[in-house]
Design a protein around this motif. Structure first.
Motif, PDB file in Angstrom:
ATOM      1  N   GLU A  13       0.890  -1.083  -0.013  1.00 17.99           N
ATOM      2  CA  GLU A  13       0.064  -0.073   0.041  1.00 17.99           C
ATOM      3  C   GLU A  13       0.726   1.317   0.089  1.00 17.99           C
ATOM      4  OE1 GLU A  13      -0.356  -2.565   2.331  1.00 17.99           O
ATOM      5  OE2 GLU A  13      -2.287  -3.358   1.035  1.00 17.99           O
ATOM      6  N   GLU A  14       1.825   1.216   0.759  1.00 16.36           N
ATOM      7  CA  GLU A  14       2.879   2.242   0.790  1.00 16.36           C
ATOM      8  C   GLU A  14       3.522   2.613  -0.797  1.00 16.36           C
ATOM      9  OE1 GLU A  14       4.494   2.640   5.404  1.00 16.36           O
ATOM     10  OE2 GLU A  14       5.292   0.991   3.926  1.00 16.36           O
ATOM     11  N   CYS A  15       3.877   1.492  -1.252  1.00 16.24           N
ATOM     12  CA  CYS A  15       4.387   1.411  -2.604  1.00 16.24           C
ATOM     13  C   CYS A  15       3.542   2.046  -3.490  1.00 16.24           C
ATOM     14  CB  CYS A  15       4.957   0.413  -3.028  1.00 16.24           C
ATOM     15  SG  CYS A  15       6.357  -0.292  -2.132  1.00 16.24           S
ATOM     16  N   GLU A  16       2.112   1.879  -3.470  1.00 12.99           N
ATOM     17  CA  GLU A  16       0.986   2.192  -4.356  1.00 12.99           C
ATOM     18  C   GLU A  16       0.879   3.922  -4.050  1.00 12.99           C
ATOM     19  OE1 GLU A  16      -2.237  -0.294  -3.409  1.00 12.99           O
ATOM     20  OE2 GLU A  16      -1.692  -1.878  -4.791  1.00 12.99           O
ATOM     21  N   LYS A  17       0.852   4.150  -2.806  1.00 13.98           N
ATOM     22  CA  LYS A  17       0.633   5.363  -2.707  1.00 13.98           C
ATOM     23  C   LYS A  17       1.779   6.135  -2.940  1.00 13.98           C
ATOM     24  CE  LYS A  17       0.050   8.497   1.537  1.00 13.98           C
ATOM     25  NZ  LYS A  17       0.181   8.575   3.200  1.00 13.98           N
ATOM     26  N   ARG A  18       3.008   6.095  -2.983  1.00 12.58           N
ATOM     27  CA  ARG A  18       4.117   6.729  -3.631  1.00 12.58           C
ATOM     28  C   ARG A  18       3.925   6.822  -5.209  1.00 12.58           C
ATOM     29  NH1 ARG A  18       8.438   9.169  -1.558  1.00 12.58           N
ATOM     30  NH2 ARG A  18      10.212   9.169  -2.848  1.00 12.58           N
ATOM     31  N   GLY A  19       3.533   5.810  -5.571  1.00  8.96           N
ATOM     32  CA  GLY A  19       3.580   5.786  -7.118  1.00  8.96           C
ATOM     33  C   GLY A  19       2.227   6.655  -7.581  1.00  8.96           C
ATOM     34  N   LYS A  20       1.226   6.742  -6.835  1.00  7.57           N
ATOM     35  CA  LYS A  20       0.302   7.687  -7.161  1.00  7.57           C
ATOM     36  C   LYS A  20       0.565   8.982  -7.007  1.00  7.57           C
ATOM     37  CE  LYS A  20      -3.573   4.542  -6.045  1.00  7.57           C
ATOM     38  NZ  LYS A  20      -4.493   4.228  -5.082  1.00  7.57           N
ATOM     39  N   LYS A  21       1.452   9.419  -6.019  1.00  3.31           N
ATOM     40  CA  LYS A  21       1.981  10.710  -5.659  1.00  3.31           C
ATOM     41  C   LYS A  21       2.973  11.295  -6.755  1.00  3.31           C
ATOM     42  CE  LYS A  21       3.678  13.418  -1.671  1.00  3.31           C
ATOM     43  NZ  LYS A  21       4.015  13.666  -0.693  1.00  3.31           N
ATOM     44  N   TYR A  22       3.926  10.494  -7.060  1.00  3.85           N
ATOM     45  CA  TYR A  22       5.098  10.892  -7.858  1.00  3.85           C
ATOM     46  C   TYR A  22       5.300  10.514  -9.265  1.00  3.85           C
ATOM     47  CZ  TYR A  22       6.800  12.277  -3.274  1.00  3.85           C
ATOM     48  OH  TYR A  22       7.111  13.059  -1.941  1.00  3.85           O
ATOM     49  N   SER A  23       4.318   9.377  -9.624  1.00  3.42           N
ATOM     50  CA  SER A  23       4.407   9.058 -10.982  1.00  3.42           C
ATOM     51  C   SER A  23       3.397   9.464 -12.005  1.00  3.42           C
ATOM     52  CB  SER A  23       4.574   7.441 -11.000  1.00  3.42           C
ATOM     53  OG  SER A  23       4.559   6.959 -12.247  1.00  3.42           O
ATOM     54  N   GLN A  24       3.526  10.148 -12.947  1.00  2.07           N
ATOM     55  CA  GLN A  24       2.722  10.513 -13.827  1.00  2.07           C
ATOM     56  C   GLN A  24       2.012   9.293 -14.689  1.00  2.07           C
ATOM     57  OE1 GLN A  24       1.386  13.562 -14.257  1.00  2.07           O
ATOM     58  NE2 GLN A  24       2.448  13.998 -12.292  1.00  2.07           N
ATOM     59  N   MET A  25       2.862   8.305 -15.010  1.00  6.92           N
ATOM     60  CA  MET A  25       2.467   6.947 -15.500  1.00  6.92           C
ATOM     61  C   MET A  25       1.410   6.343 -14.814  1.00  6.92           C
ATOM     62  SD  MET A  25       4.176   6.813 -18.642  1.00  6.92           S
ATOM     63  CE  MET A  25       5.051   5.912 -19.416  1.00  6.92           C
TER      64      MET A  25
END
Length: 111
Positions: free
Chosen positions: A50-62
């Motif tokens: 979940e923390e990885c998903e949250k970071r991806g949503k926050k920082y990755s445009q893709m």
């Protein structure tokens, strides 16, 4: 890390005790990065899925757009994220730092 593999985790050092025999299923619950220097310094970083998903949503445009590596190979991107964060926080990355360590006869090598 699969469900049931974490035996214990030290909140202060980040050290994780693994129990591969405790694996309960093939469900991935998190990702771990670890490095050790020859001077004895070692560091762990564990992030839940979940923390990885949250970071991806926050920082990755893709990730936000729903295509690319985050969609095609989430596990690889999560592993990369954990390793990158660990090294950026605790790894000796700059050439200047390496040169200072070598000039004081304190060796640096990541294992």
């Amino acid at each position: 890390m699969y469900e049931g593999e974490i035996a214990s985790q030290n909140r202060f050092t980040g050290e994780i005790v693994f129990n591969p025999a405790g694996k309960k299923s093939d469900t991935v619950i998190g990702y771990v990065a670890y490095f050790s220097l020859i001077n004895g310094f070692e560091k762990y970083l564990y992030m839940t899925k979940e923390e990885c998903e949250k970071r991806g949503k926050k920082y990755s445009q893709m990730y936000k757009k729903g295509y690319g590596k985050w969609s095609d190979d989430f596990d690889a991107m999560a592993r990369k994220t954990v390793l990158k964060l660990l090294l950026s926080r605790f790894g000796i990355l700059s050439v200047d730092c390496r040169q200072r360590l070598h000039s004081t006869n304190r060796p640096f090598e990541a294992t």
